[in-house]
Design an enzyme around this catalytic site. Structure first.
Site, PDB file in Angstrom:
ATOM      1  N   ARG A  54      45.744  32.917  34.634  1.00 17.73           N
ATOM      2  CA  ARG A  54      46.695  33.948  35.096  1.00 17.73           C
ATOM      3  C   ARG A  54      46.520  34.265  36.565  1.00 17.73           C
ATOM      4  NH1 ARG A  54      45.118  38.154  30.798  1.00 17.73           N
ATOM      5  NH2 ARG A  54      43.777  36.601  29.860  1.00 17.73           N
ATOM      6  N   GLU A  90      34.985  39.193  27.970  1.00 19.01           N
ATOM      7  CA  GLU A  90      35.113  40.298  27.004  1.00 19.01           C
ATOM      8  C   GLU A  90      35.231  39.707  25.600  1.00 19.01           C
ATOM      9  OE1 GLU A  90      38.600  42.705  27.601  1.00 19.01           O
ATOM     10  OE2 GLU A  90      37.832  44.370  26.411  1.00 19.01           O
TER      11      GLU A  90
HETATM   12  O1  LIG Z   1      36.257  40.585  33.716  1.00 15.52           O
HETATM   13  P1  LIG Z   1      36.197  39.656  32.549  1.00 15.52           P
HETATM   14  O2  LIG Z   1      35.567  40.260  31.352  1.00 15.52           O
HETATM   15  O3  LIG Z   1      35.578  38.345  32.908  1.00 15.52           O
HETATM   16  O4  LIG Z   1      37.693  39.364  32.079  1.00 15.52           O
HETATM   17  C1  LIG Z   1      38.752  39.101  32.950  1.00 15.52           C
HETATM   18  C2  LIG Z   1      39.250  37.702  32.775  1.00 15.52           C
HETATM   19  O5  LIG Z   1      39.745  37.487  31.449  1.00 15.52           O
HETATM   20  C3  LIG Z   1      41.004  36.834  31.522  1.00 15.52           C
HETATM   21  O6  LIG Z   1      40.864  35.457  31.621  1.00 15.52           O
HETATM   22  P2  LIG Z   1      40.868  34.458  30.390  1.00 15.52           P
HETATM   23  O7  LIG Z   1      39.828  33.443  30.694  1.00 15.52           O
HETATM   24  O8  LIG Z   1      40.792  35.195  29.111  1.00 15.52           O
HETATM   25  O9  LIG Z   1      42.300  33.823  30.331  1.00 15.52           O
HETATM   26  P3  LIG Z   1      43.397  33.043  31.148  1.00 15.52           P
HETATM   27  O10 LIG Z   1      42.982  31.613  31.159  1.00 15.52           O
HETATM   28  O11 LIG Z   1      44.614  33.333  30.334  1.00 15.52           O
HETATM   29  O12 LIG Z   1      43.527  33.610  32.542  1.00 15.52           O
HETATM   30  C4  LIG Z   1      41.593  37.392  32.780  1.00 15.52           C
HETATM   31  O13 LIG Z   1      42.641  36.576  33.272  1.00 15.52           O
HETATM   32  C5  LIG Z   1      40.407  37.432  33.717  1.00 15.52           C
HETATM   33  O14 LIG Z   1      40.210  36.184  34.373  1.00 15.52           O
HETATM   34  N1  LIG Z   2      41.802  43.499  27.649  1.00 16.84           N
HETATM   35  C1  LIG Z   2      42.235  42.456  28.361  1.00 16.84           C
HETATM   36  N2  LIG Z   2      43.563  42.265  28.562  1.00 16.84           N
HETATM   37  C2  LIG Z   2      43.995  41.214  29.298  1.00 16.84           C
HETATM   38  N3  LIG Z   2      43.197  40.331  29.852  1.00 16.84           N
HETATM   39  C3  LIG Z   2      41.876  40.486  29.682  1.00 16.84           C
HETATM   40  N4  LIG Z   2      40.828  39.790  30.136  1.00 16.84           N
HETATM   41  C4  LIG Z   2      39.704  40.367  29.677  1.00 16.84           C
HETATM   42  N5  LIG Z   2      39.986  41.443  28.961  1.00 16.84           N
HETATM   43  C5  LIG Z   2      41.340  41.547  28.945  1.00 16.84           C
END
Ligand SMILES: O=P(O)(O)OC[C@H]1O[C@H](OP(=O)(O)OP(=O)(O)O)[C@H](O)[C@@H]1O
Ligand SMILES: Nc1ncnc2[nH]cnc12
Length: 178
Positions: A64, A101
């Site tokens: 994202r 998370e």
């Molecule tokens: O602060 P944190 O606990 O590390 O979480 C934040 C991250 O979690 C998500 O990514 P995710 O890897 O879930 O998915 P995406 O590939 O859809 O961006 C979001 O886009 C952040 O990069």
């Molecule tokens: N609660 C949440 N919503 C969307 N993206 C996330 N990445 C980590 N935690 C998230």
């Protein structure tokens, strides 16, 4: 919490989805922001403005974060450093594991993507525990680049992400805080 017209525009489009991707997580869905041209431009402008003149490249975090990084590239004129999930980059990489998370993963960059000393502004959609952002900070520093700061659309208060980044000396901006 909204403190500017840009924040209000973005805030009005974010949806909270309970129990996704697992029970107990309230998922903040930014796809409506990405689908709205003026909102995406406002977001890209907001996350780069505090760091104006202090970065050479935008580190976009897959997946994202890529969307915000691309838009931020157009509004700022800086190119995008692709910070990818493991196994996607074809040349020599540095790799950094981290905890999310919900789950674990690894981020990678091409070791030679930027000149040494380049100033990289990291951008992402959500700052939660800070695991992803800190992995990116580690990668960028290990590659010989400088972290100019971290900018996100929103931060989830109480999960400790900002504290972790600030303890590492990383200036941190988020447009919204939930
Ligand atoms: O602060 P944190 O606990 O590390 O979480 C934040 C991250 O979690 C998500 O990514 P995710 O890897 O879930 O998915 P995406 O590939 O859809 O961006 C979001 O886009 C952040 O990069
Ligand atoms: N609660 C949440 N919503 C969307 N993206 C996330 N990445 C980590 N935690 C998230």
């Amino acid at each position: 919490m909204t403190s500017s017209p840009e924040a209000a525009l973005v805030d009005g489009l974010i949806e909270a989805i309970p129990d996704f991707p697992e029970p107990g997580i309230v998922f903040r869905d930014l796809t409506p922001v990405f689908a709205d041209g003026p909102a995406l431009k406002a977001l890209a402008t907001a996350v780069t403005a505090p760091f104006e003149g202090r970065f050479d490249s935008i580190g976009g975090l897959e997946a994202r974060g890529f969307l915000i990084a691309g838009a931020a590239s157009i509004v700022s004129g800086a190119g995008v450093l692709s910070v990818r999930k493991a196994g996607k980059l074809p040349r020599a990489v540095l790799s950094q594991e981290y905890t999310l998370e919900y789950g674990t993963a690894a981020l990678e960059v091409h070791v030679d993507q930027l000149p040494k000393g380049s100033r990289v502004l990291i951008v992402d959609d959500v700052l939660a525990t800070g695991g992803t952002a800190l992995a990116a900070v580690n990668l960028i520093e290990r590659a010989g680049w400088h972290v100019a700061g971290f900018g996100a659309a929103l931060e989830l208060d109480g999960l400790g992400g900002r504290a972790k980044l600030e303890a590492r000396g990383v200036e941190t901006f988020s447009l919204l805080c939930y």
